[in-house]
Design a protein around this motif. Structure first.
Motif, PDB file in Angstrom:
ATOM      1  N   ARG A  58     -13.794  30.552   8.109  1.00  0.00           N
ATOM      2  CA  ARG A  58     -15.254  31.066   8.133  1.00  0.00           C
ATOM      3  C   ARG A  58     -15.697  31.177   9.495  1.00  0.00           C
ATOM      4  O   ARG A  58     -16.266  31.942  10.033  1.00  0.00           O
ATOM      5  CB  ARG A  58     -16.417  30.583   7.374  1.00  0.00           C
ATOM      6  N   GLU A  59     -15.472  30.184  10.339  1.00  0.00           N
ATOM      7  CA  GLU A  59     -15.715  29.946  11.647  1.00  0.00           C
ATOM      8  C   GLU A  59     -14.757  31.046  12.460  1.00  0.00           C
ATOM      9  O   GLU A  59     -15.297  31.335  13.386  1.00  0.00           O
ATOM     10  CB  GLU A  59     -15.380  28.457  12.188  1.00  0.00           C
ATOM     11  N   GLU A  61     -13.802  33.612  11.288  1.00  0.00           N
ATOM     12  CA  GLU A  61     -14.127  34.896  10.873  1.00  0.00           C
ATOM     13  C   GLU A  61     -15.417  35.234  11.703  1.00  0.00           C
ATOM     14  O   GLU A  61     -15.711  36.432  12.230  1.00  0.00           O
ATOM     15  CB  GLU A  61     -14.500  34.921   9.446  1.00  0.00           C
ATOM     16  N   LYS A  62     -16.606  34.267  11.866  1.00  0.00           N
ATOM     17  CA  LYS A  62     -17.464  34.480  12.487  1.00  0.00           C
ATOM     18  C   LYS A  62     -17.285  34.822  14.069  1.00  0.00           C
ATOM     19  O   LYS A  62     -18.107  35.677  14.499  1.00  0.00           O
ATOM     20  CB  LYS A  62     -18.498  33.075  12.316  1.00  0.00           C
ATOM     21  N   ARG A  66     -18.193  38.591  15.835  1.00  0.00           N
ATOM     22  CA  ARG A  66     -19.200  38.686  16.918  1.00  0.00           C
ATOM     23  C   ARG A  66     -18.359  39.273  18.307  1.00  0.00           C
ATOM     24  O   ARG A  66     -18.925  40.177  18.779  1.00  0.00           O
ATOM     25  CB  ARG A  66     -19.512  37.033  17.422  1.00  0.00           C
ATOM     26  N   ALA A  83     -17.564  37.311   4.630  1.00  0.00           N
ATOM     27  CA  ALA A  83     -18.263  37.075   5.928  1.00  0.00           C
ATOM     28  C   ALA A  83     -19.907  37.122   5.423  1.00  0.00           C
ATOM     29  O   ALA A  83     -20.633  36.640   6.335  1.00  0.00           O
ATOM     30  CB  ALA A  83     -17.910  38.414   6.793  1.00  0.00           C
ATOM     31  N   ASP A  86     -22.479  33.845   5.539  1.00  0.00           N
ATOM     32  CA  ASP A  86     -22.959  33.347   6.446  1.00  0.00           C
ATOM     33  C   ASP A  86     -24.385  34.119   6.970  1.00  0.00           C
ATOM     34  O   ASP A  86     -24.382  35.481   7.297  1.00  0.00           O
ATOM     35  CB  ASP A  86     -22.279  33.142   7.776  1.00  0.00           C
ATOM     36  N   ASN A  89     -23.931  36.036  10.250  1.00  0.00           N
ATOM     37  CA  ASN A  89     -23.060  37.162  10.131  1.00  0.00           C
ATOM     38  C   ASN A  89     -24.056  38.468   9.740  1.00  0.00           C
ATOM     39  O   ASN A  89     -23.879  39.387  10.360  1.00  0.00           O
ATOM     40  CB  ASN A  89     -22.077  36.879   9.373  1.00  0.00           C
ATOM     41  N   ARG A  90     -24.675  37.975   8.767  1.00  0.00           N
ATOM     42  CA  ARG A  90     -25.545  38.996   8.001  1.00  0.00           C
ATOM     43  C   ARG A  90     -26.417  39.719   9.077  1.00  0.00           C
ATOM     44  O   ARG A  90     -26.659  40.954   9.111  1.00  0.00           O
ATOM     45  CB  ARG A  90     -26.164  38.385   6.607  1.00  0.00           C
TER      46      ARG A  90
END
Length: 176
Positions: A58-59, A61-62, A66, A83, A86, A89-90
């Motif tokens: 997830r990190e 992905e974030k 970005r 995604a 988080d 992210n939203r």
């Protein structure tokens, strides 16, 4: 709102396949967040989940989301199904792009992913709980997809070409 077009939704909704079609039709690059992570890591998402765990994935992905959304070149972006978990992210998605939720019923999603071994959150193909897990993930994520969606396109009973046409119809002139 930026010029990117984001596709969100559950695994099996068609984000990657439809993203390629839309990018072609819109003369934009296509970016698949999971594909980019796999390319950078030189291994499949399932292996990252297995060796490093979901939080590490997830990190990645974030950071990738970005990075992609900070690019000035408008792209069609297929965002990984999780995604939206988080909050940052939203917020980034809502503030940076037009977001299309490719929504599908659980039966449709299941028909598209049941035989896939590359869905780490579902477990192994032999697992008896795979469908239940898919339904639980869908139930948990639906309000999050709804939160970020600028537009919604139902993908049930449509082939990828038809979904792409529906997306183009709903986004109309709102996406430069």
């Amino acid at each position: 709102m930026g010029d990117h077009l984001l596709l969100v939704g559950m695994m099996g909704a068609g984000k990657s396949t439809v993203g390629v079609l839309l990018a072609r039709r819109m003369a934009r690059p296509h970016v698949d967040i999971d594909g980019e992570i796999e390319r950078d890591a030189r291994r499949p998402v399932a292996e990252i989940f297995s060796s490093e765990g979901e939080p590490a994935f997830r990190e990645l992905e974030k950071a990738k989301l970005r990075s992609v959304l900070s690019s000035p070149a408008a792209a069609v972006v297929s965002v990984g199904g999780g995604a939206v978990i988080d909050a940052a992210n939203r917020a980034l998605m809502r503030d940076s792009a037009a977001v299309v939720w490719l929504r599908a019923r659980p039966d449709t999603l299941w028909s598209r992913v049941a035989d896939s071994a590359s869905r780490p959150l579902l477990g192994t193909p032999e697992s008896a709980t795979r469908r239940t897990t898919l339904e639980e993930l869908n139930d948990a994520r639906r309000p999050l997809y709804e939160e970020v969606a600028t537009f919604v396109v139902d993908t049930d009973d449509l082939d990828p070409e038809q979904v792409a046409e529906e997306v183009l119809a709903v986004v109309g002139r709102t996406v430069p």
